[in-house]
Design an enzyme around this catalytic site. Structure first.
Site, PDB file in Angstrom:
ATOM      1  N   GLU A 113      -3.067  -0.476   8.602  1.00 49.68           N
ATOM      2  CA  GLU A 113      -1.869  -0.086   9.353  1.00 49.68           C
ATOM      3  C   GLU A 113      -1.925  -0.676  10.748  1.00 49.68           C
ATOM      4  OE1 GLU A 113      -0.987   4.121   9.664  1.00 49.68           O
ATOM      5  OE2 GLU A 113      -1.406   4.461   7.539  1.00 49.68           O
ATOM      6  N   ASN A 141      -6.840   1.299  10.706  1.00 50.39           N
ATOM      7  CA  ASN A 141      -5.502   1.604  11.209  1.00 50.39           C
ATOM      8  C   ASN A 141      -5.570   1.569  12.722  1.00 50.39           C
ATOM      9  OD1 ASN A 141      -4.995   2.102   8.520  1.00 50.39           O
ATOM     10  ND2 ASN A 141      -4.485   4.256   8.764  1.00 50.39           N
ATOM     11  N   GLU A 166      -7.093   8.317   7.148  1.00 49.90           N
ATOM     12  CA  GLU A 166      -7.256   8.879   8.490  1.00 49.90           C
ATOM     13  C   GLU A 166      -7.783  10.309   8.502  1.00 49.90           C
ATOM     14  OE1 GLU A 166      -3.630   8.288  10.682  1.00 49.90           O
ATOM     15  OE2 GLU A 166      -3.911   6.134  10.758  1.00 49.90           O
ATOM     16  N   HIS A 181      -2.778  10.802   1.359  1.00 50.18           N
ATOM     17  CA  HIS A 181      -2.180  10.551   2.669  1.00 50.18           C
ATOM     18  C   HIS A 181      -1.503  11.857   3.119  1.00 50.18           C
ATOM     19  CE1 HIS A 181      -0.678   7.123   5.425  1.00 50.18           C
ATOM     20  NE2 HIS A 181      -0.297   8.239   5.988  1.00 50.18           N
ATOM     21  N   TYR A 205      -3.387   1.380  16.399  1.00 55.60           N
ATOM     22  CA  TYR A 205      -2.122   1.464  17.131  1.00 55.60           C
ATOM     23  C   TYR A 205      -2.293   1.237  18.628  1.00 55.60           C
ATOM     24  CZ  TYR A 205       0.023   3.058  12.840  1.00 55.60           C
ATOM     25  OH  TYR A 205       0.473   3.109  11.544  1.00 55.60           O
ATOM     26  N   ARG A 235       0.860  -1.187   0.000  1.00 56.83           N
ATOM     27  CA  ARG A 235       0.000   0.000   0.000  1.00 56.83           C
ATOM     28  C   ARG A 235       0.894   1.235   0.000  1.00 56.83           C
ATOM     29  NH1 ARG A 235      -1.819   2.903   5.029  1.00 56.83           N
ATOM     30  NH2 ARG A 235      -3.615   4.172   4.527  1.00 56.83           N
TER      31      ARG A 235
HETATM   32  C1  PNW Z   1      -0.640   7.044  11.157  1.00 57.76           C
HETATM   33  N1  PNW Z   1      -2.861   9.713  16.643  1.00 57.76           N
HETATM   34  O1  PNW Z   1      -0.632   8.268  11.814  1.00 57.76           O
HETATM   35  C2  PNW Z   1      -0.348   7.402   9.723  1.00 57.76           C
HETATM   36  O2  PNW Z   1      -1.287   6.896   8.805  1.00 57.76           O
HETATM   37  C3  PNW Z   1       1.045   7.136   9.289  1.00 57.76           C
HETATM   38  O3  PNW Z   1       1.381   7.981   8.212  1.00 57.76           O
HETATM   39  C4  PNW Z   1       1.985   7.288  10.460  1.00 57.76           C
HETATM   40  O4  PNW Z   1       3.328   7.223  10.086  1.00 57.76           O
HETATM   41  C5  PNW Z   1       1.627   6.185  11.441  1.00 57.76           C
HETATM   42  O5  PNW Z   1       0.270   6.226  11.804  1.00 57.76           O
HETATM   43  C6  PNW Z   1       2.464   6.204  12.703  1.00 57.76           C
HETATM   44  O6  PNW Z   1       2.276   7.397  13.407  1.00 57.76           O
HETATM   45  C7  PNW Z   1      -1.188   8.522  13.042  1.00 57.76           C
HETATM   46  O7  PNW Z   1      -2.409  10.737  17.198  1.00 57.76           O
HETATM   47  C8  PNW Z   1      -0.737   9.652  13.677  1.00 57.76           C
HETATM   48  O8  PNW Z   1      -3.802   9.036  17.139  1.00 57.76           O
HETATM   49  C9  PNW Z   1      -1.285  10.043  14.870  1.00 57.76           C
HETATM   50  C10 PNW Z   1      -2.300   9.288  15.431  1.00 57.76           C
HETATM   51  C11 PNW Z   1      -2.754   8.138  14.805  1.00 57.76           C
HETATM   52  C12 PNW Z   1      -2.178   7.757  13.608  1.00 57.76           C
END
Ligand code: PNW
Length: 479
Positions: free
Chosen positions: A373, A307, A172, A127, A309, A83
């Site tokens: 992601e 996505n 996002e 993006h 995290y 991707r």
């Molecule tokens: C994502 N938050 O960003 C992006 O899609 C990527 O480009 C980035 O490199 C990756 O995650 C890692 O950071 C985020 O604050 C940035 O919740 C911030 C947040 C979530 C996702």
């Protein structure tokens, strides 16, 4: 706390898609080459203090020149999909009107190289690198930007549509609108909540208009990637079965409406959640949401890009002011999760992924799910030719176990893409945070396969996890 037994292979469904992701501004570099116009990130990187260590994406991973070598590495990892995102200002230097054929040529070369290597190209159209010329006309706060996006989507699809089957509209919208227009830590660095809500709506509208264009052009699969976080009370982080108090449940529901349903409901149901509309109205009015917009935004998609995290952890907090990143959260305390963290300080909660996937399955049935992601930054150390990133392997393995558990429980998960293929320009963090499967030396541009990459290759080859946890590859496998 995965239910998956140890000492047994965890097989993923046939046809499960394994891949990795990047984004144009984070990897390409070559910002002034072959007619590319400036984007808001070129401008933002020149704002003193905006980016850690004053870094910029001017060179990044030099992927613009090294894409063929990078595809060979993807091939070595046996990725089934890659991707990437298309830089709008490479294709249309001013974001509207004139097309720059050399920009399209680059993506055509990349796509052909991928197809040659047997790696399916998944193209994301936005993006975060809005052409600066469009920002000068109001950027995402201006409704017109959504229509310009639809034109741009058509231009890219006209060139690549015979080879790219899977398309992603925007990445996002919450991050783009909130960090870019609300709290100003991302480009374009604006700080107005009214602007952030307008930007958010116009990003969703761009998605909807994009879906229409891409379908009309014969796209095989159309998706959007949304950053999602299960909203939990502190106690639920370690015991998901814990019942929250009514006050805490209400706090959870309000935050969930703001960060998840504000995007999921328009895209998958064609409506804003009742809980969010009064907040939008108070902050920005509702004049920017026009009749017919939600029908456009809610056009059917094939897959939802997830996505994930880390979870969002809150509880009732009488008297608390609103969190600066979440207007409308007065009386709610954002506690963070009590769990080990990655190098970005994000708590590691793999069960959050299974909870999220099952919740999406329950509340939004009928749309396939694709993790677009998931990954983590750690402070990797290079030892000779090796990068022993056992913490990243453990992160990925625990999240894959969680994903597998969700599939067993009924989630229609079609694939999993690691963020990221390689260390890259991590936005406001510059090059200080490394998310890659490939280690990049930003002085020499040498790439090294981290241990996690070799581990991931084994996962892909077996279409699942092997018995041992965090197995380290042998030296022969590395050679
Ligand atoms: C994502 N938050 O960003 C992006 O899609 C990527 O480009 C980035 O490199 C990756 O995650 C890692 O950071 C985020 O604050 C940035 O919740 C911030 C947040 C979530 C996702």
């Amino acid at each position: 706390t995965s239910a998956a037994p140890r000492g047994q292979t965890l097989a993923f469904p046939d046809g499960f898609v394994w891949g990795a992701a990047t984004a144009a501004y984070q990897v390409e570099g070559a910002v002034k080459e072959d007619g590319r116009g400036p984007s808001i990130w070129d401008t933002f990187c020149r704002t003193p203090g905006a980016i850690a260590d004053g870094h910029t994406g001017d060179t990044a991973c030099d992927h613009y020149h090294r894409y063929a070598d990078d595809v060979r590495l993807m091939d070595r990892l046996d990725l089934s999909v890659y991707r990437f995102s298309v830089s709008w200002s490479r294709v249309q230097p001013d974001g509207h009107g004139r097309v720059n054929p050399a920009g399209l040529d680059f993506y055509e070369r990349l796509v052909d190289e991928l197809l040659e290597a047997g790696v399916a190209p998944y193209a994301a159209l936005y993006h975060w690198d809005l052409p600066q010329a469009l920002e000068d006309r109001g950027g995402w706060t201006d409704r017109d930007t959504a229509y310009r996006f639809a034109d741009y989507a058509k231009i890219v699809q006209d060139r690549l549509g015979d080879r790219v089957r899977t398309w992603m509209t925007v990445n996002e919208p919450w991050v783009s609108a909130t960090l870019g227009y609300g709290i100003g830590v991302h480009a374009p660095g604006r700080t107005s909540w009214a602007d952030a809500f307008r930007a958010s709506h116009h990003l969703l509208l761009a998605h909807g208009l994009g879906v229409q264009v891409l379908r009309g052009g014969g796209a095989h699969e159309v998706t959007i990637s949304v950053n999602l976080a299960p909203v939990l009370t502190p106690g639920q982080v370690n015991d998901p079965s814990l019942e929250p108090s009514p006050e805490d449940a209400d706090a959870v529901d309000r935050v969930d409406a703001l960060i998840n349903r504000q995007f999921l409901d328009p895209v998958l149901r064609g409506e804003y959640p009742e809980r969010v509309l009064p907040i939008i109205e108070r902050v920005a009015g509702l004049g920017h949401i026009r009749d017919g917009d939600l029908a456009d935004i809610g056009r059917p998609i094939d897959l939802l890009g997830v996505n994930y995290y880390t979870p969002c952890v809150v509880r009732s907090g009488p008297g608390e002011p609103a969190n600066p990143a979440y207007p409308g959260t007065e009386g709610i305390e954002f506690t963070g999760a009590y769990a080990p963290t990655t190098a970005t300080g994000w708590p590691i909660v793999p069960t959050g992924l299974s909870q999220l996937l099952l919740r999406l399955t329950r509340d939004y049935p009928g749309v396939g799910l694709l993790v677009t992601e998931n990954g983590a930054a750690f402070d990797d150390a290079v030892t000779g030719e090796r990068v022993h990133d056992a913490d990243r392997t453990a992160f990925l393995e625990s999240h894959l176990r969680a994903a597998h558990e969700a599939i067993e429980a009924g989630a229609d998960l079609r694939g999993y893409l690691v963020w990221s293929l390689m260390d890259n320009f991590e936005w406001a963090e510059g090059y200080s945070k490394r998310f890659g499967l490939l280690h990049v030396d930003f002085d020499t541009q040498r790439r090294l396969l981290k241990d996690s990459a070799l581990w991931y290759r084994e996962v892909i080859r077996h279409n699942g996890l092997r018995s041992e946890r965090t197995r380290r590859p042998t030296l022969e496998e590395v050679a």
